[in-house]
Scaffold this motif. Structure first.
Motif, mmCIF file in Angstrom:
data_model
loop_
_atom_site.group_PDB
_atom_site.id
_atom_site.type_symbol
_atom_site.label_atom_id
_atom_site.label_comp_id
_atom_site.label_asym_id
_atom_site.label_seq_id
_atom_site.Cartn_x
_atom_site.Cartn_y
_atom_site.Cartn_z
ATOM 1 N N ARG A 106 0.830 -1.210 0.000
ATOM 2 C CA ARG A 106 0.000 0.000 0.000
ATOM 3 C C ARG A 106 0.869 1.267 0.000
ATOM 4 N NH1 ARG A 106 -1.105 2.635 4.111
ATOM 5 N NH2 ARG A 106 -0.803 0.973 5.626
ATOM 6 N N LEU A 107 1.920 1.264 0.848
ATOM 7 C CA LEU A 107 2.790 2.436 0.938
ATOM 8 C C LEU A 107 3.529 2.666 -0.376
ATOM 9 C CD1 LEU A 107 4.054 4.667 2.735
ATOM 10 C CD2 LEU A 107 5.772 3.010 3.456
ATOM 11 N N ALA A 108 4.024 1.595 -0.979
ATOM 12 C CA ALA A 108 4.774 1.727 -2.232
ATOM 13 C C ALA A 108 3.878 2.292 -3.337
ATOM 14 C CB ALA A 108 5.342 0.373 -2.657
ATOM 15 N N ASP A 109 2.639 1.859 -3.375
ATOM 16 C CA ASP A 109 1.748 2.380 -4.409
ATOM 17 C C ASP A 109 1.420 3.850 -4.152
ATOM 18 O OD1 ASP A 109 0.122 1.763 -6.823
ATOM 19 O OD2 ASP A 109 -1.474 2.509 -5.506
ATOM 20 N N ALA A 110 1.178 4.196 -2.893
ATOM 21 C CA ALA A 110 0.901 5.604 -2.568
ATOM 22 C C ALA A 110 2.103 6.487 -2.918
ATOM 23 C CB ALA A 110 0.561 5.737 -1.082
ATOM 24 N N GLU A 111 3.303 6.002 -2.597
ATOM 25 C CA GLU A 111 4.512 6.761 -2.912
ATOM 26 C C GLU A 111 4.718 6.859 -4.426
ATOM 27 O OE1 GLU A 111 7.211 8.217 -0.512
ATOM 28 O OE2 GLU A 111 5.097 8.459 -0.069
ATOM 29 N N CYS A 112 4.382 5.793 -5.126
ATOM 30 C CA CYS A 112 4.475 5.802 -6.593
ATOM 31 C C CYS A 112 3.629 6.936 -7.174
ATOM 32 C CB CYS A 112 4.031 4.452 -7.144
ATOM 33 S SG CYS A 112 3.848 4.420 -8.923
ATOM 34 N N ARG A 113 2.379 7.032 -6.713
ATOM 35 C CA ARG A 113 1.480 8.095 -7.221
ATOM 36 C C ARG A 113 2.029 9.466 -6.871
ATOM 37 N NH1 ARG A 113 -0.947 4.573 -10.412
ATOM 38 N NH2 ARG A 113 -1.051 2.667 -9.206
ATOM 39 N N ARG A 114 2.615 9.575 -5.665
ATOM 40 C CA ARG A 114 3.127 10.880 -5.218
ATOM 41 C C ARG A 114 4.302 11.340 -6.091
ATOM 42 N NH1 ARG A 114 6.648 13.001 -1.342
ATOM 43 N NH2 ARG A 114 7.523 10.995 -0.731
#
Lengths: 98, 321
Positions: free
Chosen positions: B103-111
């Motif tokens: 979840r964190l990696a995907d959120a960071e990816c979008r950021r």
């Protein structure tokens, strides 16, 4: 060698600056480290807290040539105790050789 | 186990891998140790990276049922049973770790997507890999807990199971990856020690297999962490901060042996939960863990450290004032 009052004032100011709270807010309520993390917008967890200690210690080294190494402190430690630990460290002659 | 990089380099020199027969030209499956360079210089896509992850995962798969079938329960003593019980409880905390990483990696990816597409790709590659990590850790958890059940050891209650599944709070991604790399170091060394202490060949093989998996996971975390530092988007001080958190006096590397273990209601650190019972030796090997942490820091940041003091000094220098 600066007197104890000057050092204490510097530590209070520097630590407050590093955690992103005012000196009054931090020390008047004698916040615990856990409460400090919750209240500060700049801090996420105890790693941020460690960094605030390190920056304060580095400031003492740069300004006064005093080397402070801090032990691990639990999150229920009040900031007054943190201040005590810092003062005990800077008062230790063995530490004053940065 | 030894992880070699570079199979995909050969593949790219030989041409696109989508042609028939390309599989025969591929080298040994490997972790992409130079991930930033692979994306920016060699133009690898997320599809290419996922293929490499899949190849390595498939090449390393093993069966829990087959491994357990080789354990001779009659040969296991009390000390062996204690090691198994501790391992089963500890492994319960990995699933929330992997779920959170995804979840964190995907959120960071979008950021990062607009700001720096390379960092976004690194994050997405990390999130994609988390599915393999999760699946492999499921093997560890179920293997040890099934052994505990069959041997009628103290049962893990549903309340404990649910407690140990609490998801870690989010943090900076470089700190997260370094913490996970170090957690794998500690686990791998502990399981390596366990494998040397038990006499039953089946249980020894299980501990060795799990230790090898943990080393592989450590190498993946190091590769992703290094890529973030290489990108310039993350500062080396964050990796050193986490290493210092573990190595300082009274630090996390001492686990539940610490004089004071922090009381938390947010999540469960597995290393805080290992129970040390009278008369049973527990894995430790602090020196070996330190050496592996120093090596991880070198690989992530390029900075060499050789002692706990030099980790602290380097971290304080990097932090500044």
């Amino acid at each position: 060698m600066p007197d104890a009052q000057e050092l204490e004032s510097y530590i209070r100011q520097k630590f407050a600056e590093n955690v992103g709270l005012s000196v009054a807010e931090l020390f008047s309520d004698d916040l615990t480290l856990a409460a400090l993390i919750t209240r500060s917008e700049r801090m996420t967890n105890s790693v941020d807290l460690m960094e605030a200690f390190a920056r304060t210690s580095n400031g003492l080294r740069k300004e006064y040539g005093l080397r402070v190494r801090l032990p691990a402190l639990s999150l229920d430690t009040p900031v007054s105790k943190v201040l005590e630990v810092f003062m005990a460290e800077v008062s230790n002659p063995g530490r004053q050789s940065a | 186990m030894s992880i070699q990089a570079g199979s995909l380099e050969q593949d790219l020199e030989d041409g696109p891998s989508s042609t028939p027969g390309a599989q025969a030209q591929e080298g040994r499956p490997a972790i992409m140790a130079e991930l930033y360079e692979a994306i920016t210089q060699r133009g690898l896509s997320l599809v290419d990276l996922a293929w490499e992850q899949q190849r390595l995962h498939e090449s390393r798969r093993w069966s829990v049922m087959e491994m357990l079938a080789a354990v001779d329960f009659e040969r296991l003593g009390e000390a062996d049973r204690h090691l198994v019980w501790n391992a089963g409880r500890a492994e319960l905390t990995t699933k929330p770790g992997a779920d959170r990483l995804e979840r964190l990696a995907d959120a960071e990816c979008r950021r990062w997507q607009e700001k720096d597409p390379t960092v976004a790709a690194i994050m997405q590659a990390c999130g994609t890999w988390s599915r393999y990590w999760n699946e492999e850790e499921a093997h560890h958890e179920t293997a040890f807990n099934r052994l505990s059940t069959v041997m009628r050891l103290e049962p893990i209650t549903d309340a404990t199971f649910i407690e140990f599944r609490k998801v870690f709070p989010d943090d900076d991604m470089l700190r997260t990856l370094t913490l996970l790399a170090i957690s794998e170091v500690v686990a791998a060394v502990d399981y390596g020690q366990c494998s040397q202490r038990v006499e039953d060949p089946g249980l020894r093989a299980l501990f060795k297999q799990v230790a090898a998996d943990e080393i592989q996971h450590m190498n993946y975390f190091i590769a992703f962490a290094k890529a973030l530092v290489d990108s310039g988007g993350y500062q080396a001080k964050e990796a050193f901060a986490v290493a210092h958190l573990f190595l300082r006096d009274g630090g996390e590397v001492h686990g539940s042996k610490r004089e004071r273990v922090e009381s938390r209601d947010t999540h469960v650190n597995w290393w805080d939960q290992l129970e040390h019972r009278d008369g049973f030796e527990v894995p430790e090997s602090l020196r070996k863990k330190e050496q592996l942490i120093f090596h991880a820091l070198k690989r992530i940041t390029g900075i060499t450290v050789t002692s706990r003091e030099s980790v602290e000094d380097t971290w304080m220098d990097l932090v500044g004032c």
